[in-house]
Each structure stands twice: as C-alpha cells, then as structure tokens.
Design a protein around this motif. Structure first.
Motif, PDB file in Angstrom:
ATOM      1  N   ALA A  11       4.662  -2.066   3.947  1.00 48.92           N
ATOM      2  CA  ALA A  11       5.592  -2.120   2.822  1.00 48.92           C
ATOM      3  C   ALA A  11       5.021  -3.093   1.798  1.00 48.92           C
ATOM      4  CB  ALA A  11       6.971  -2.581   3.291  1.00 48.92           C
ATOM      5  N   PHE A  12       4.968  -2.677   0.544  1.00 49.68           N
ATOM      6  CA  PHE A  12       4.438  -3.485  -0.546  1.00 49.68           C
ATOM      7  C   PHE A  12       5.613  -3.925  -1.410  1.00 49.68           C
ATOM      8  CE2 PHE A  12       0.958  -1.174   1.104  1.00 49.68           C
ATOM      9  CZ  PHE A  12      -0.207  -1.867   0.794  1.00 49.68           C
ATOM     10  N   LEU A  13       5.698  -5.210  -1.659  1.00 51.64           N
ATOM     11  CA  LEU A  13       6.850  -5.801  -2.336  1.00 51.64           C
ATOM     12  C   LEU A  13       6.381  -6.748  -3.422  1.00 51.64           C
ATOM     13  CD1 LEU A  13       9.892  -6.627  -2.479  1.00 51.64           C
ATOM     14  CD2 LEU A  13       9.417  -8.207  -0.604  1.00 51.64           C
ATOM     15  N   GLY A  14       7.015  -6.681  -4.577  1.00 44.67           N
ATOM     16  CA  GLY A  14       6.671  -7.615  -5.638  1.00 44.67           C
ATOM     17  C   GLY A  14       6.882  -7.029  -7.015  1.00 44.67           C
ATOM     18  N   ASN A  15       6.002  -7.421  -7.936  1.00 40.92           N
ATOM     19  CA  ASN A  15       6.132  -7.063  -9.341  1.00 40.92           C
ATOM     20  C   ASN A  15       5.312  -5.818  -9.687  1.00 40.92           C
ATOM     21  OD1 ASN A  15       3.485  -8.010  -9.535  1.00 40.92           O
ATOM     22  ND2 ASN A  15       4.107 -10.033 -10.200  1.00 40.92           N
ATOM     23  N   SER A  16       4.948  -5.684 -10.947  1.00 35.39           N
ATOM     24  CA  SER A  16       4.204  -4.506 -11.395  1.00 35.39           C
ATOM     25  C   SER A  16       2.850  -4.362 -10.712  1.00 35.39           C
ATOM     26  CB  SER A  16       4.022  -4.536 -12.920  1.00 35.39           C
ATOM     27  OG  SER A  16       3.351  -5.712 -13.326  1.00 35.39           O
ATOM     28  N   HIS A  17       2.238  -5.462 -10.306  1.00 31.07           N
ATOM     29  CA  HIS A  17       0.950  -5.348  -9.612  1.00 31.07           C
ATOM     30  C   HIS A  17       1.105  -4.539  -8.333  1.00 31.07           C
ATOM     31  CE1 HIS A  17      -1.237  -7.883 -12.347  1.00 31.07           C
ATOM     32  NE2 HIS A  17      -0.362  -8.857 -12.199  1.00 31.07           N
ATOM     33  N   MET A  18       2.234  -4.650  -7.675  1.00 31.75           N
ATOM     34  CA  MET A  18       2.510  -3.840  -6.491  1.00 31.75           C
ATOM     35  C   MET A  18       2.966  -2.443  -6.908  1.00 31.75           C
ATOM     36  SD  MET A  18       1.925  -5.740  -3.748  1.00 31.75           S
ATOM     37  CE  MET A  18       0.474  -6.204  -4.668  1.00 31.75           C
ATOM     38  N   ALA A  19       3.878  -2.367  -7.878  1.00 31.15           N
ATOM     39  CA  ALA A  19       4.461  -1.089  -8.290  1.00 31.15           C
ATOM     40  C   ALA A  19       3.405  -0.089  -8.755  1.00 31.15           C
ATOM     41  CB  ALA A  19       5.482  -1.319  -9.406  1.00 31.15           C
ATOM     42  N   PHE A  20       2.376  -0.568  -9.445  1.00 31.07           N
ATOM     43  CA  PHE A  20       1.386   0.323 -10.047  1.00 31.07           C
ATOM     44  C   PHE A  20       0.164   0.578  -9.161  1.00 31.07           C
ATOM     45  CE2 PHE A  20       2.946  -1.534 -14.323  1.00 31.07           C
ATOM     46  CZ  PHE A  20       4.077  -0.740 -14.269  1.00 31.07           C
ATOM     47  N   TRP A  30      -2.905   4.959   5.910  1.00 28.72           N
ATOM     48  CA  TRP A  30      -1.734   4.119   6.168  1.00 28.72           C
ATOM     49  C   TRP A  30      -0.489   4.820   5.638  1.00 28.72           C
ATOM     50  CZ3 TRP A  30      -3.126  -1.474   4.147  1.00 28.72           C
ATOM     51  CH2 TRP A  30      -4.282  -1.940   4.785  1.00 28.72           C
ATOM     52  N   GLU A  31       0.642   4.548   6.265  1.00 30.26           N
ATOM     53  CA  GLU A  31       1.919   4.935   5.690  1.00 30.26           C
ATOM     54  C   GLU A  31       2.346   3.770   4.799  1.00 30.26           C
ATOM     55  OE1 GLU A  31       6.572   5.821   6.895  1.00 30.26           O
ATOM     56  OE2 GLU A  31       5.074   5.789   8.470  1.00 30.26           O
ATOM     57  N   CYS A  32       2.455   4.010   3.508  1.00 31.42           N
ATOM     58  CA  CYS A  32       2.756   2.933   2.558  1.00 31.42           C
ATOM     59  C   CYS A  32       4.092   3.168   1.863  1.00 31.42           C
ATOM     60  CB  CYS A  32       1.652   2.826   1.506  1.00 31.42           C
ATOM     61  SG  CYS A  32       0.056   2.350   2.175  1.00 31.42           S
ATOM     62  N   LEU A  33       4.911   2.142   1.862  1.00 32.13           N
ATOM     63  CA  LEU A  33       6.190   2.143   1.164  1.00 32.13           C
ATOM     64  C   LEU A  33       6.060   1.156   0.009  1.00 32.13           C
ATOM     65  CD1 LEU A  33       8.395   1.805   4.355  1.00 32.13           C
ATOM     66  CD2 LEU A  33       7.791   3.922   3.149  1.00 32.13           C
ATOM     67  N   ASN A  34       6.367   1.593  -1.195  1.00 30.09           N
ATOM     68  CA  ASN A  34       6.171   0.723  -2.354  1.00 30.09           C
ATOM     69  C   ASN A  34       7.516   0.251  -2.898  1.00 30.09           C
ATOM     70  OD1 ASN A  34       5.445  -0.561  -4.757  1.00 30.09           O
ATOM     71  ND2 ASN A  34       3.692   0.793  -5.038  1.00 30.09           N
ATOM     72  N   TYR A  35       7.767  -1.047  -2.767  1.00 33.44           N
ATOM     73  CA  TYR A  35       8.974  -1.678  -3.295  1.00 33.44           C
ATOM     74  C   TYR A  35       8.630  -2.596  -4.474  1.00 33.44           C
ATOM     75  CZ  TYR A  35      10.931   0.039   1.065  1.00 33.44           C
ATOM     76  OH  TYR A  35      11.315   0.846   2.105  1.00 33.44           O
ATOM     77  N   GLY A  36       7.518  -2.319  -5.118  1.00 33.05           N
ATOM     78  CA  GLY A  36       7.155  -3.072  -6.308  1.00 33.05           C
ATOM     79  C   GLY A  36       8.074  -2.707  -7.461  1.00 33.05           C
TER      80      GLY A  36
END
Length: 175
Positions: A11-20, A30-36
């Motif tokens: 799971a990726f969490l944070g600001n636009s650096h994570m979101a984009f 990998w199974e990736c979940l984006n919470y950016g």
C-alpha cells in the motif's frame, strides 16, 4: 510471489509523489494499492483509516507541509510525523524521506537545506523502530535543488525520478 504463490501486497500512502507513481509499471509482480492524494501532508496521514495491516506500506509526504514549518515548530512537527507513520498498520513500513523541491525563481537552496535538517530529525526519531527509512534526498538533488532532469515541472517526478524511488524500494524490500 510469496510462498503461497500470491503477489506481495504493498500500500502506497502520501502526497502526489505517491499518487502519480505508475506502480503497475515499476512493480508488475506486486499487488499495489495507491492511497496517494495530491496536495496532502501530515493531516492526511494522521487521519488515514484504511486497514493496511495485511500490506507492506510505503509512505512519503511532507513537502506540502513545508511552508507551515519553521525552526520553532519543527520539533513538534517531527513528533507528529513519526507518530503518524508509526500508527499506520502494516506488515512492514518503508518511509521515504521528504523530497527536495524547487520553489524560488532566484535558485535559492534554502528550502532544501531546511528539508535536509527536517529529514535528519525524522531519521533520528525513527531510531529504535522497525521503520525502514529510504533516504534518496541526495540522489534527487543537483546543486542543492531538485534535479530538473528528474521532474516534469520542477516538483513532480518523471520516469527517471521514479526509477530512483523504485530501485531504492526494491533493494530495501529484497523483492
């Protein structure tokens, strides 16, 4: 793949650096979940309520909070920052440093000198925890500023910038 043949879950969490971050491109196995969330910072991470306890979690935030900070409130911010990171449930947590930014037309490096001090304080506060700290700050710099060859717009990373992050995360995770 883990021993049951499943993809590792991140799971990726944070600001636009994570979101984009094009996670499917950089981590196809990998199974990736984006919470950016673009524009977000500490308050977003403090209020994050998704159960990520079955994931390895990758966190990066802080650049959107910089202009609310100064030498007087930095230590309080570091306390809240580390507490917020530690509160995110995970199998393992990877925390990227706060990234440099370019905000001044006069090519000042003052903001990045401030971020360097902030990163050092966060790193020191994390000692004795299980958080894996990924310090890519210097790899993103050129002459004290965010390297424009690693960005789309002097702030958001491009493919070369994300390659640096991806390599650091893959190395740290052993995957």
């Amino acid at each position: 793949m883990n021993r049951m043949g499943e993809k590792p879950k991140f799971a990726f969490l944070g600001n636009s650096h994570m979101a984009f971050w094009a996670l499917d491109v950089y981590f196809p196995s990998w199974e990736c979940l984006n919470y950016g969330a673009p524009g977000e910072g500490l308050v977003y991470v403090e209020s994050f309520t998704v159960d990520t306890s079955d994931c390895q979690v990758v966190i990066q935030f802080g650049t959107n909070d910089i202009y609310q900070l100064n030498d007087e409130n930095m230590d309080d911010y570091v306390e809240r920052y580390v507490k917020a990171v530690l509160a995110i449930p995970s199998l393992k947590t990877y925390l990227f440093c706060i990234f440099p930014r370019n905000d001044y037309d006069d090519y000042s490096t003052a903001v990045n000198q401030f971020i360097r001090v902030l990163n050092r304080k966060i790193y020191e506060k994390l000692q004795g925890t299980d958080i894996v700290y990924l310090d890519v700050f210097d790899r993103l710099l050129l002459d004290g500023r965010l390297n424009p060859e690693l960005t789309l717009d002097d702030l958001h990373l491009n493919g070369k910038g994300y390659s640096i992050l991806s390599e650091a995360l893959k190395r740290a995770s052993g995957l």
